[in-house]
Every structure is written in structure tokens, then in C-alpha cells.
Design a protein around this motif. Structure first.
Motif, PDB file in Angstrom:
ATOM      1  N   ASN A 487      29.620  32.318  32.292  1.00 25.68           N
ATOM      2  CA  ASN A 487      28.823  32.800  33.414  1.00 25.68           C
ATOM      3  C   ASN A 487      29.673  33.029  34.657  1.00 25.68           C
ATOM      4  O   ASN A 487      29.472  33.993  35.393  1.00 25.68           O
ATOM      5  CB  ASN A 487      27.708  31.803  33.732  1.00 25.68           C
ATOM      6  CG  ASN A 487      26.688  31.693  32.610  1.00 25.68           C
ATOM      7  OD1 ASN A 487      26.591  32.564  31.749  1.00 25.68           O
ATOM      8  ND2 ASN A 487      25.932  30.609  32.608  1.00 25.68           N
ATOM      9  N   ALA A 488      30.619  32.144  34.893  1.00 23.89           N
ATOM     10  CA  ALA A 488      31.425  32.219  36.115  1.00 23.89           C
ATOM     11  C   ALA A 488      32.407  33.377  36.080  1.00 23.89           C
ATOM     12  O   ALA A 488      32.668  34.021  37.098  1.00 23.89           O
ATOM     13  CB  ALA A 488      32.167  30.901  36.332  1.00 23.89           C
ATOM     14  N   THR A 489      32.981  33.639  34.914  1.00 22.79           N
ATOM     15  CA  THR A 489      34.021  34.664  34.811  1.00 22.79           C
ATOM     16  C   THR A 489      33.486  36.040  34.473  1.00 22.79           C
ATOM     17  O   THR A 489      34.120  37.055  34.791  1.00 22.79           O
ATOM     18  CB  THR A 489      35.047  34.280  33.733  1.00 22.79           C
ATOM     19  OG1 THR A 489      34.369  34.146  32.471  1.00 22.79           O
ATOM     20  CG2 THR A 489      35.724  32.962  34.080  1.00 22.79           C
ATOM     21  N   LEU A 583      39.297  25.912  30.650  1.00 20.74           N
ATOM     22  CA  LEU A 583      39.251  27.267  30.111  1.00 20.74           C
ATOM     23  C   LEU A 583      39.662  28.287  31.159  1.00 20.74           C
ATOM     24  O   LEU A 583      40.329  29.286  30.846  1.00 20.74           O
ATOM     25  CB  LEU A 583      37.845  27.580  29.594  1.00 20.74           C
ATOM     26  CG  LEU A 583      37.461  26.953  28.249  1.00 20.74           C
ATOM     27  CD1 LEU A 583      35.988  27.208  27.941  1.00 20.74           C
ATOM     28  CD2 LEU A 583      38.330  27.493  27.114  1.00 20.74           C
ATOM     29  N   ALA A 584      39.279  28.050  32.414  1.00 22.16           N
ATOM     30  CA  ALA A 584      39.677  28.974  33.478  1.00 22.16           C
ATOM     31  C   ALA A 584      41.196  28.997  33.646  1.00 22.16           C
ATOM     32  O   ALA A 584      41.776  30.040  33.957  1.00 22.16           O
ATOM     33  CB  ALA A 584      38.992  28.601  34.787  1.00 22.16           C
ATOM     34  N   GLU A 663      33.128  24.746  47.825  1.00 18.49           N
ATOM     35  CA  GLU A 663      32.617  23.556  47.151  1.00 18.49           C
ATOM     36  C   GLU A 663      31.979  23.858  45.797  1.00 18.49           C
ATOM     37  O   GLU A 663      31.888  22.966  44.946  1.00 18.49           O
ATOM     38  CB  GLU A 663      31.593  22.848  48.055  1.00 18.49           C
ATOM     39  CG  GLU A 663      32.162  22.350  49.366  1.00 18.49           C
ATOM     40  CD  GLU A 663      32.289  23.418  50.430  1.00 18.49           C
ATOM     41  OE1 GLU A 663      32.738  23.084  51.541  1.00 18.49           O
ATOM     42  OE2 GLU A 663      31.928  24.599  50.153  1.00 18.49           O
ATOM     43  N   ASN A 664      31.535  25.085  45.577  1.00 17.24           N
ATOM     44  CA  ASN A 664      30.863  25.411  44.322  1.00 17.24           C
ATOM     45  C   ASN A 664      31.791  26.105  43.338  1.00 17.24           C
ATOM     46  O   ASN A 664      31.339  26.636  42.324  1.00 17.24           O
ATOM     47  CB  ASN A 664      29.628  26.289  44.578  1.00 17.24           C
ATOM     48  CG  ASN A 664      28.668  26.293  43.402  1.00 17.24           C
ATOM     49  OD1 ASN A 664      28.506  25.275  42.726  1.00 17.24           O
ATOM     50  ND2 ASN A 664      28.042  27.427  43.133  1.00 17.24           N
ATOM     51  N   GLY A 695      31.647  22.368  40.441  1.00 11.57           N
ATOM     52  CA  GLY A 695      31.286  23.743  40.734  1.00 11.57           C
ATOM     53  C   GLY A 695      30.898  24.488  39.468  1.00 11.57           C
ATOM     54  O   GLY A 695      31.283  24.108  38.360  1.00 11.57           O
ATOM     55  N   THR A 696      30.159  25.535  39.630  1.00 10.98           N
ATOM     56  CA  THR A 696      29.702  26.324  38.476  1.00 10.98           C
ATOM     57  C   THR A 696      30.078  27.799  38.612  1.00 10.98           C
ATOM     58  O   THR A 696      29.728  28.596  37.743  1.00 10.98           O
ATOM     59  CB  THR A 696      28.185  26.211  38.323  1.00 10.98           C
ATOM     60  OG1 THR A 696      27.553  26.662  39.529  1.00 10.98           O
ATOM     61  CG2 THR A 696      27.768  24.774  38.034  1.00 10.98           C
ATOM     62  N   GLN A 697      30.781  28.147  39.683  1.00  9.89           N
ATOM     63  CA  GLN A 697      31.156  29.534  39.907  1.00  9.89           C
ATOM     64  C   GLN A 697      32.648  29.622  40.192  1.00  9.89           C
ATOM     65  O   GLN A 697      33.346  28.607  40.272  1.00  9.89           O
ATOM     66  CB  GLN A 697      30.351  30.117  41.078  1.00  9.89           C
ATOM     67  CG  GLN A 697      28.846  30.091  40.870  1.00  9.89           C
ATOM     68  CD  GLN A 697      28.089  30.553  42.100  1.00  9.89           C
ATOM     69  OE1 GLN A 697      28.673  30.971  43.098  1.00  9.89           O
ATOM     70  NE2 GLN A 697      26.761  30.480  42.031  1.00  9.89           N
ATOM     71  N   LEU A 698      33.126  30.842  40.345  1.00  9.98           N
ATOM     72  CA  LEU A 698      34.488  31.068  40.820  1.00  9.98           C
ATOM     73  C   LEU A 698      34.405  31.689  42.204  1.00  9.98           C
ATOM     74  O   LEU A 698      33.659  32.646  42.415  1.00  9.98           O
ATOM     75  CB  LEU A 698      35.268  31.981  39.871  1.00  9.98           C
ATOM     76  CG  LEU A 698      35.660  31.377  38.530  1.00  9.98           C
ATOM     77  CD1 LEU A 698      36.391  32.398  37.677  1.00  9.98           C
ATOM     78  CD2 LEU A 698      36.523  30.130  38.701  1.00  9.98           C
TER      79      LEU A 698
END
Length: 753
Positions: A487-489, A583-584, A663-664, A695-698
Motif C-alpha cells: 500500500n505504501a509503495t 522490505l522498503a 511520524e507516519n 508508520g504505514t506510509q512513505l
């Protein structure tokens, strides 16, 4: 209609040039001469004849180039592809002559520049010229029976319109994207002039005018071409052999999964029913025409790509069956010659059928048919009564090995088989396009855990081996972490692979690039394999007592990440965030900083604590523990607090804290138990409660937004309240624009945990 040879109209067309290349072929056997060909060869023009037959002209031109250079801090890479196929097909009968022109020209130039400023600029120039039209034509024929020579002149009455579309795209990681489209038209004027042969037919007075030629480049230039011409006309009612296949427009080849042991399976993944028939059928033709004594199907070409899919089988791929073939069991009514040839048994026929077997998901080839008529004439089939011969399998363009139906369904009809230009949505990524898999490789597909599947050519694909699939107690959290990363990438993540689907790295030091390849059954022809693309191995830590998780040698591209270890003693609540974070790293995304942390132990005293750390070993130093939320004193606990993570303010402007920034963002460390600020007394520590969440995003910049912001609400009574961890380090953060998973752009490994 067909006219006599002396028509003024025919000579008015001589000398026409199309697009700067001469489609007319004028042959002189006696050197330069201004006399007409029929005089030089004593050719007699034939008047008032009706000619039955066909003429097919095919022009193919192609080139590929891939270059790059680096000068100081500037690097540039260019890639160009050019494909042109032009077919002109003439059919003549009692209703007249018609020329059908089909032309398709595609070129793509891609230039990528990595500038000294750090910006990556990509320019793509796509050009498409396409024509498809029919015009009436005049045909003139003359013969010299004594010399066995014929002269053929064909001139279209009108031009065929060619549509031109050019799309120029520019993308910069610094300035954004731009696209410009222009459109126009051009004209194609069909004309041919050929010398061929003539012979008498089986019927008294019948003449058969025919010829064939092929011209290819000498290989001295990077621009290659091939020109083929075939024709056959007769002055008696004519029968043609037409080949087609049932549901060919929607058919694609399939394979059968084979693990590489024993003999390969003989059950085809898909079959295609071929049909060859005489047109018009003698039984219903208005004039007497012969039937066929035999119709033969022949495989002109069959692919023999290793394996049956890009990663299947892992072993003995070279022993897999040839991709296309005839099988005895699939053709019980036919006479079997070999896997390439079958024909009808004895007897007169007007039509025949055969079944072609496919054993590879990327199979391609071509098939033709021949008919021997009662009068001894041998006919070669024409696909759907057009100039295409042989019939391409699957239905595809002449420069492609991919089924047209798949391209249309995927929305990539204009892309070449070598294309690897996908981009992440919303401008994400570091400017490097693609996922290391060409269009043909995504079409051919992959086998994961015994199941075959194709990938989405419009998305950037990322392949993961989930070695934690046999740990049911944490599998839900691991799966959630993979989904968070997806979802983030914006990457299209495939994580169903098992041990038998690729060659594994043996340990964290195993950086052999021939291992972990996911597209190893490669077809290199025509740029259909760009790079060995690697799968990411996500495994439990080799040390079962470890709490440390690490993408070894990351951040970098997948080729440089031998494996990701997830600490087996990691708190279950942290596993999802840890998996996404590591993974990122395998997608080339770094931390927000590499400083500002230490592991400490707090030992309670009567009114304060003793702190033991790497900087202050036992017996430690006394500290005062306050609540970071309001600055009040924290209670004294009864038992020591061990292995706590202390965030330490970073004052060096060239560095940054691992806990800093947005922060996210999942690349920010979130596990700090307390913080030490330089603006506060050196013995004070501020306890962080409630605990920070992963965090759940980039992030799209390096700035803190809430507790890491520069300005925060002060404590009450008034007392300055510093940013908890500060912003990301210079040239860090902005993680969404650092993603790169294409091994064609292998980034230098950083060795960050």
C-alpha cells in the motif's frame, strides 16, 4: 477491372516513391535502357484477359540500440527501438483487382539523465504511424512463352491514408511530469512492377504467371530490413487455399506445470484448431474448379524457449517439450508425418482441420497449409485470404511474440515486447522506470507454489518469497506487513512463491547474482530479456533468539539483497511494521537518519534511576525520569527496565535521528522509550507514553508534522518543549521518491539494518 498492358494509366504510376523508399521494383537484365521491359524481353502484352490470383508484398524494418555513459556526476542512458511492417496484398478475380495496404510503424526513444543536482530526468518519445485501407487497382501482364518470362505491373487507383501520432513524455524527480501529443496524416501510393516466370497450365490455353523474391540487409547497419514478394495469377477461374483457426482472435498459448523431474508432461496446456479450405469451394463454385487430393499442415516455426514459464521448471528447463507441435492423439483422422507435418488421408477434399498443441505460456510460431489440386497445381495457404503467410501463432503482430488479445486486454497494444517502462502512480519512485521484466516476460508469466499466473504490465511488479509461511503464529502479522509495504509503495507485490520456484541464497553473505533470479528461463532475442530480476527472500532470523531484523546489504535494489531476516524474538506487535520497513530497504529506501539512539538499562533507586548504556557502563550514572507528555516526574518502579531504546537529540546539522522526520513514515524508527534533549539538564530523560506507533506510509519530505515538528505546544507551567526527534537528516526522508526495484539500475548497497 483488369485492362490491357498499354493503358496510359499504368505508365503514369512508374517512379512513385513511398516514404523515401521505392516500393516499385524495376528490373533490367541488359543494363540501362529506356525501352519498355516487354520490348527488351520480347514480352507480348495480353489484352482483354481476366486474371485470377494474388500478389503479396511485405516490408519489415527494425533496429534496437541501448547505450549509456557517465561523465563526472552526470550519467546518461539512451534506448531506442524501431519497428516497421508494411504489407500490400492484391486479390484479383472477375470482379476486379483490389490492393489492401496495412502498415504499422512504431519507434520509441528513451533517454534517462541523472544530473549532478540529484534530479533524474526521463524523456520518452513514442511515434506511431498506422495505415489500413483498400483501393481498386489496375493489373497489366505480358509474357514471353519462349523465354518463360512474364512482366507484371500493378497500380492502385488511389492512395491509402496513414495516421500519425507522436507522444512525448518528460518526467523529472525535481520538476514533475509533462506530456505532449501531436497527430497528422500521410499518404501511401501502392505500385509494383515485377519480372517473373510464366508457364502453361493443365487446361488448354491456361497461363500461370508467378514469381517470388526476398531481399535482406547485409548486416552492416544497425537498421535491418527484409522485403518479400510472392505472386501467382492465372487466366482461368482460380481457387485459393485459406487458413484460419477457431477463436484465434482470443486464443493464447498455455503450458503445463512441470517440476523438472522425470519426463516432461505430454498433455498440452492449450490446443488450437486449425482449418484450411478451398475458396471458393469447388462443390458450390459457379465455374468448374478442381478439388484437392491432399491438404497438408506444416509448422513453419516453433519457439523453443527454455522451460514453460519464466521460472519453471527450476531444473532441466532445456529438456522441456518444444513449445508448439502436432500430436498423434490430438489428430486421429490425419496422417501423421512428424511433429511439424500432418496431412489428409487419400481422397478428394475441399477442407481439412488439424489440432495444434501448446506446451509453453509464451509459445509462438507460424503455421501454413498446402493443397495439391486434381490438376497437379500446388497452392499455399493465405491467412484469412490476406497476404499473411504463414499464419502467425498466436494472432500477433509480425514483430511481436505476444498475443494481440492479451495486449489489448492489458491496455498495452502499442508497446514492443522489450518494453520495461512501467511507473508508479502519483509520481512515486526515483525516476527509474520499469520492474526489470519485459512485456514478453510478464506475458509468459511465473509459477508460484505450483500455480501459474501472468503479471500486470501496467504496474511495477515486486517478487517476495515469504519464508515465514510455515510460522502460523505470526503469519497474519507478516502478511499484514507485506500488505502495508504494498500500500505504501504502490508496488504490485507477489508473495506466494515457495522454495522450489527459484534458486535460494544460502546465507546473508551469499551475493551470487545468478541466484534468486525470477526470470531465469530467458528469451534474449529482440531485447525480450533486459536484466536478471531478483526475488526478495523474507526469512526468520538464522539465530532463533535474535530480536534484530535486517535487510542484508540494504538499502539497495533486489539484486544486492541476499535476504531479509526477521528476528524470531521480535515482539508480535512489531512484526508487521518491521516487515514493511525491511522490505522498503530492498526497494532502495533508506532510514530517515543513522544517528541519535542508544540502548540503556534503568535501575531504580530511592528517588531516581541509574542509567547503564554503551556510553556509561556499570555502575551507571544517576538520571531523573520525567514524562515527555507533560514534563512531570515519572514514578519510581520496583524492577529494572532493561534494553530500552533512548532517543538522543542530534545537533550535527549534517546528520539526523533514525526517529526523526514524518511520524507516519514506515522508514522512521518508532520504538524509542525515552528521549534525551541537549536543551534540558543532561541527567534528565523524558519517558514517551503512550508508545509511538509504526508508520504505514512513505513520506514525501523529511519534515516532522506532529511530535517531530519544530514548533510544539509548550509544557505548563511555561517551559519550552523541543521537537521530540527532529526532522530527517539532510538528503533523507522523501521516501516515496526513493523507490527503485529494477535491477537494471542496481543501486550501491548501503549495509543498513
Amino acid at each position: 477491372m483488369l485492362h490491357n498492358f498499354y493503358s496510359r494509366r499504368s505508365w503514369a504510376f512508374l517512379g512513385f516513391a513511398l516514404w523515401g523508399m521505392i516500393f516499385s521494383t524495376q528490373v533490367s537484365c541488359d543494363g540501362p535502357s529506356t525501352s519498355p521491359p516487354w520490348e527488351r524481353h520480347q514480352i507480348q502484352p495480353l489484352r482483354d484477359e481476366t486474371w485470377y490470383g494474388t500478389f503479396t508484398y511485405k516490408f519489415e524494418q527494425w533496429s534496437d540500440s541501448d547505450d549509456g555513459h557517465t561523465s563526472g556526476c552526470l550519467s546518461q542512458a539512451t534506448k531506442s527501438t524501431y519497428r516497421n511492417t508494411t504489407t500490400m496484398d492484391v486479390i484479383s478475380d472477375e470482379n476486379g483487382a483490389h490492393i489492401t495496404v496495412t502498415s504499422d510503424t512504431r519507434s520509441r526513444d528513451t533517454e534517462t539523465r541523472e544530473e549532478c543536482s540529484g534530479c533524474i530526468r526521463t524523456e520518452i518519445d513514442d511515434l506511431r504511424r498506422k495505415a489500413n485501407g483498400t483501393t481498386e487497382a489496375d493489373i497489366y501482364i505480358g509474357v514471353s512463352l519462349e523465354d518463360g518470362i512474364s512482366f507484371l505491373d500493378i497500380a492502385g487507383w488511389d492512395s491509402v491514408i496513414e495516421n500519425i501520432k507522436r507522444v512525448r513524455k518528460t518526467h523529472s524527480t525535481c520538476t514533475g511530469s509533462n506530456e505532449n501529443t501531436t497527430q497528422g496524416t500521410d499518404e501511401i501510393y501502392p505500385y509494383f512492377s515485377e519480372l517473373g516466370e510464366v508457364q502453361t497450365g493443365h487446361t488448354p490455353g491456361q497461363l500461370i504467371v508467378h514469381g517470388a523474391s526476398e531481399e535482406v540487409d547485409d548486416g552492416s547497419s544497425s537498421l535491418h530490413y527484409r522485403i518479400t514478394k510472392t505472386w501467382r495469377f492465372t487466366n482461368y477461374p482460380h481457387v485459393r487455399l485459406v487458413i484460419d483457426a477457431v477463436n484465434l482472435d482470443n486464443w493464447r498459448p498455455l503450458g503445463t506445470v512441470w517440476n523438472g523431474t522425470g519426463s516432461p508432461p505430454t498433455t498440452p496446456g492449450a490446443t488450437l484448431s486449425l482449418v484450411a479450405s478451398l475458396h471458393p469451394k469447388p462443390s458450390v463454385a459457379p465455374n468448374p474448379i478442381p478439388k484437392a487430393t491432399k491438404i497438408t499442415f506444416k509448422i513453419v516455426e516453433s519457439s523453443n524457449v527454455p522451460g514453460d514459464a519464466m521460472n519453471s521448471p527450476l531444473d532441466n528447463a532445456a529438456n522441456s517439450l518444444r513449445d508448439l507441435q502436432f500430436q498423434v492423439g490430438q489428430n486421429p483422422a490425419m496422417t501423421f508425418v512428424d511433429v511439424d507435418t500432418i496431412h489428409t488421408p487419400s481422397g478428394l477434399v475441399e477442407e481439412a482441420s488439424a489440432v495444434l498443441s501448446s506446451f509453453d505460456w509464451g509459445a509462438y510460431g507460424s503455421v501454413t497449409a498446402e493443397a495439391v489440386l486434381e490438376d497437379g497445381t500446388v497452392l499455399t495457404a493465405r491467412f484469412r485470404d490476406t497476404g499473411d503467410n504463414p499464419m502467425r501463432i498466436p494472432k500477433r503482430e509480425s514483430t511481436s511474440y505476444i498475443a494481440d488479445s492479451w495486449k489489448l486486454a492489458a491496455g498495452v497494444a502499442d508497446l514492443p515486447d522489450s518494453s520495461d517502462e512501467e511507473t508508479l502512480s502519483g509520481g512515486a519512485g526515483d525516476g527509474h522506470s520499469g520492474d526489470g521484466l519485459t512485456l514478453y516476460e510478464e506475458y509468459r508469466g511465473f509459477v508460484a507454489n505450483g500455480q501459474w499466473g501472468t503479471t500486470d504490465p501496467a504496474k511495477v511488479e515486486f517478487h517476495v518469497y515469504n519464508g515465514l509461511h510455515s510460522y502460523p503464529s505470526i503469519l497474519t502479522q507478516v502478511t499484514a506487513g507485506i500488505q502495508t509495504f504494498k500500500n505504501a509503495t504502490g508496488l504490485n507485490v507477489h508473495s506466494n512463491y515457495r522454495e522450489a520456484d527459484f534458486e535460494q541464497a544460502s546465507d546473508p553473505s551469499d551475493i551470487d547474482p545468478s541466484k534468486r533470479v525470477i526470470n531465469f528461463n530467458a528469451l534474449h532475442e529482440g531485447g525480450r530479456h533486459r536484466v536478471d530480476q531478483h526475488i526478495i527472500m523474507l526469512i526468520p532470523s538464522i539465530n532463533p533468539l535474535s530480536v534484530v531484523s535486517q535487510a542484508h546489504r540494504g538499502p539497495s535494489s533486489p539484486v544486492n539483497i541476499p535476504m531479509i531476516e526477521i528476528g524470531q524474538m521480535t515482539d508480535p506487535g512489531d512484526i508487521a511494521g518491521t516487515v514493511a520497513h525491511e522490505l522498503a530497504h530492498s526497494a532502495n529506501v533508506p532510514h530517515h537518519g543513522e544517528n541519535g539512539h542508544d540502548f540503556v538499562t534503568w535501575i531504580p533507586q530511592l528517588t531516581d534511576y541509574l542509567e547503564i548504556s554503551t556510553a556509561t557502563p556499570a555502575p551507571g550514572v544517576p538520571i531523573t525520569l520525567r514524562m515527555e507528555a507533560d514534563g512531570s516526574l515519572a514514578p519510581i518502579l520496583a524492577n529494572p527496565l532493561q534494553m530500552l531504546l533512548l532517543s538522543i537529540e542530534v545537533t550535527d546539522p549534517t546528520k539526523g535521528s533514525r526517529f526523526g522526520g514524518d511520524e507516519n513514515c514506515l522508514m522512521r524508527y518508532y520504538g524509542a522509550n525515552a528521549v534525551k534533549w541537549n536543551s534540558k539538564p543532561s541527567a534528565e530523560r523524558f519517558l514517551i507514553l503512550p508508545r509511538e506507533t509504526p508508520g504505514t506510509q512513505l513520506c514525501s519530505d523529511g519534515l516532522g508534522k506532529t511530535f517531530n515538528a519544530t514548533v510544539r505546544p509548550d509544557y505548563s507551567p511555561p517551559e519550552s518543549r523541543p521537537s521530540r526527534h527532529g526532522h530527517a537528516a539532510p538528503n533523507r526522508g522523501n521516501c516515496i521518491h526513493r523507490i527503485c526495484i529494477n535491477d537494471a539500475h542496481a543501486h550501491i548497497p548501503q549495509n543498513a539494518p
